[in-house]
Design an enzyme around this catalytic site. Sequence first.
Site, short mmCIF file in Angstrom:
data_model
loop_
_atom_site.label_atom_id
_atom_site.label_comp_id
_atom_site.label_asym_id
_atom_site.label_seq_id
_atom_site.Cartn_x
_atom_site.Cartn_y
_atom_site.Cartn_z
N LYS A 31 11.02 -42.02 48.16
CA LYS A 31 11.09 -40.62 48.60
C LYS A 31 12.52 -40.14 48.74
O LYS A 31 12.83 -38.99 48.43
CB LYS A 31 10.33 -40.42 49.92
N LYS A 42 0.82 -45.59 40.28
CA LYS A 42 -0.38 -45.26 41.06
C LYS A 42 -0.71 -43.77 40.96
O LYS A 42 0.18 -42.93 40.80
CB LYS A 42 -0.21 -45.68 42.53
N LYS A 62 -0.66 -37.75 44.73
CA LYS A 62 -0.83 -36.31 44.99
C LYS A 62 0.37 -35.53 44.50
O LYS A 62 0.29 -34.35 44.26
CB LYS A 62 -0.93 -35.97 46.48
P1 AMP Z 1 -1.49 -40.64 51.76
O1 AMP Z 1 -2.04 -39.72 50.75
O2 AMP Z 1 -0.16 -41.17 51.39
O3 AMP Z 1 -1.58 -40.12 53.17
O4 AMP Z 1 -2.44 -41.89 51.69
C1 AMP Z 1 -3.70 -41.94 52.30
C2 AMP Z 1 -4.38 -43.25 52.02
O5 AMP Z 1 -4.74 -43.33 50.63
C3 AMP Z 1 -3.51 -44.49 52.30
O6 AMP Z 1 -4.31 -45.50 52.87
C4 AMP Z 1 -3.04 -44.89 50.93
O7 AMP Z 1 -2.74 -46.26 50.86
C5 AMP Z 1 -4.23 -44.53 50.07
N1 AMP Z 1 -3.84 -44.26 48.68
C6 AMP Z 1 -2.97 -43.31 48.24
N2 AMP Z 1 -2.85 -43.35 46.90
C7 AMP Z 1 -3.67 -44.34 46.47
C8 AMP Z 1 -3.99 -44.89 45.18
N3 AMP Z 1 -3.45 -44.40 44.05
N4 AMP Z 1 -4.87 -45.92 45.12
C9 AMP Z 1 -5.43 -46.41 46.24
N5 AMP Z 1 -5.16 -45.96 47.49
C10 AMP Z 1 -4.29 -44.94 47.61
#
Ligand code: AMP
Length: 326
Positions: free
Chosen positions: A112, A194, A197
């Site tokens: 980031k 990965k 968003k």
């Molecule tokens: P965040 O969107 O960063 O708040 O992530 C929310 C949850 O989604 C966290 O537990 C992340 O580890 C999981 N996560 C985000 N992106 C992925 C992905 N591409 N594959 C699997 N888990 C994900």
Amino acid sequence: MKQRIFSGIQPSGTLHIGNFLGAVKNWVALQEKYESIFCVVDLHAITVPQDPEELRQKTLELAKIYLAAGVNTQESTIFVQSQVPEHTELAWILNTITKISELERMTQFKDKAKEQHQNSNAGLFNYPVLMAADILLYDTNVVPVGEDQLQHVELARTLAKRFNQQFGETFVVPEPFVVKEGMRIMGLDDPSKKMSKSAASEFNYIALTDSPEKIREKIKRAVTDSGKNIRYADDKPAIKNLINIYSLLDNVKPEEVENIYKGKSYSEFKADLAEVIVDFLTNFQEKYDKIDDKDVLNLLNEGKEKAKKLAEKKMAEVREKVGFLM
Ligand code: AMP
Ligand code: TRP
């Protein structure tokens, strides 16, 4: 007594099936066996600039997503992080036992900070300490997350042990929980990274809000590997990723998916995969649309009260241990 799980998601950006398969699906699966607390982590979200009105909106939307995904508030608690100020208080205290070098090693921070090099803020740097506070405040045993959060959970473990050693037994040392097939869903347009968003192209992800037409278009355009066979193998990362998505949404083993599509073409497999996703998301979106904002606000209020009780008790113990006047 049941063990406890705690997890959270930031109310920013568009939630995608990677978030669902990596995290929320496991929350729902675990909530009967564990006492569960699911948090909307708005304090984490503001480590990148947010529009205030939009943040408020997204906070409510994310709580609705938890409910539509199947979080059962008869048993589980959902609440908003900023409504329980003990999170920031504990984060401050934990900051004082965290080494700068430990935070400098965090890959999410490094990534980031690279993106926004000039104005990378101190909140982004201390982000994992706040996450440790979230977890430790509730005597959490298990933290279900995607793979990208494992390093942060490891830091929470380190800080729990360090605090306990320095001030006496206070915190439970938490364990991470991941499911291999879902812990790292890859981008549809680039299976070497990965699903994210913040991806540049919307063809990277399937959003939980995507329409059936959009889903079909995205799956049709998803990158595939060289060759013709539907094989679940490390040297076929694109197809492996698509099989994982199919497998997790349809509750069949990856090897079974391989069997079903033996001798079939990529396009046949993709057409079916698109329908598996459409079915799942149509159902999800129907549930989401039925949820009333007022009901969610009430549930979040109840959740806040439950979380507060636990957090206040733990913080009283922490303040005493650290040596603050009681
Ligand atoms: P965040 O969107 O960063 O708040 O992530 C929310 C949850 O989604 C966290 O537990 C992340 O580890 C999981 N996560 C985000 N992106 C992925 C992905 N591409 N594959 C699997 N888990 C994900
Ligand atoms: N940092 C996590 C993410 O971006 C969200 C999060 C904040 C979290 N606090 C948490 C996850 C506590 C699990 C437990 O995905």
